[in-house]
Design an enzyme around this catalytic site. Structure first.
Site, mmCIF file in Angstrom:
data_model
loop_
_atom_site.group_PDB
_atom_site.id
_atom_site.type_symbol
_atom_site.label_atom_id
_atom_site.label_comp_id
_atom_site.label_asym_id
_atom_site.label_seq_id
_atom_site.Cartn_x
_atom_site.Cartn_y
_atom_site.Cartn_z
ATOM 1 N N CYS A 159 0.788 -1.246 0.000
ATOM 2 C CA CYS A 159 0.000 0.000 0.000
ATOM 3 C C CYS A 159 0.817 1.292 0.000
ATOM 4 O O CYS A 159 0.219 2.367 -0.048
ATOM 5 C CB CYS A 159 -0.970 0.052 1.187
ATOM 6 S SG CYS A 159 -2.237 -1.215 1.156
ATOM 7 N N ASP A 160 2.132 1.236 0.064
ATOM 8 C CA ASP A 160 2.894 2.495 0.127
ATOM 9 C C ASP A 160 4.265 2.356 -0.541
ATOM 10 O O ASP A 160 5.291 2.706 0.038
ATOM 11 C CB ASP A 160 3.050 2.939 1.580
ATOM 12 C CG ASP A 160 3.403 4.418 1.714
ATOM 13 O OD1 ASP A 160 3.101 5.202 0.774
ATOM 14 O OD2 ASP A 160 3.970 4.795 2.742
#
Length: 162
Positions: A47-48
């Site tokens: 997610c990042d």
């Protein structure tokens, strides 16, 4: 989550030192793809993905780090508790239309590769189709897996000198 200590620098710091050559970017992205594929096989979405969250060890090997915003697939996380970095987080996750899926990390890999390429004065056209597929607005139009992404990178390298 416990991770090994990696002595090295982030990709962001490395980009500040000097631009990366295309021949350096491909192995880094293949290693990122392998790490992300491993996470996906264990139902984790990072997610990042961004230059600050990829470390280069003393031998130049890339290690994906900072799973602080990671999402466990089939977990009970709500869309309101999802995090990430603007510019690197997939639009469907950023807007709250969808919980993170592996397609969100494929988007992140595309944005990461675009960042690595545009931070230097090279012709990035050879990589454009791969990047555009990664960052497609529709998650179903993205690569189905990080391994598929890595295979296209390998094919690109075999087809032309980068």
């Amino acid at each position: 989550m416990v991770m090994d200590y990696v002595e090295g620098t982030t990709l962001r710091d490395r980009l500040r030192d000097r631009p990366l050559a295309a021949s350096e970017i491909v192995p880094i992205m293949k290693q990122v793809a392998a790490g992300i594929q491993h996470a996906h096989e264990h139902n984790i979405v990072h997610c990042d993905l961004k230059p600050e969250n990829v470390l280069l060890d003393s031998k130049g090997r890339a290690v994906v780090t900072d799973f602080g915003f990671a999402h466990i697939i089939a977990g009970t996380t709500s869309a309101s508790s999802i995090g990430g970095t603007a510019g690197f987080i997939a639009p469907e996750v950023m807007s709250g239309r969808s919980l993170p899926t592996p397609a969100a990390d494929i988007y992140g890999m595309g944005m990461l590769m675009r960042t690595l390429l545009t931070n230097q004065p090279i012709n990035e056209e050879a990589f454009d189709a791969i990047i555009q597929r990664c960052i497609a607005e529709d998650p179903s139009a993205r690569y189905g897996s990080a391994s598929e992404f890595a295979k296209d990178l390998e094919s690109l390298c075999q087809a032309a000198t980068v």
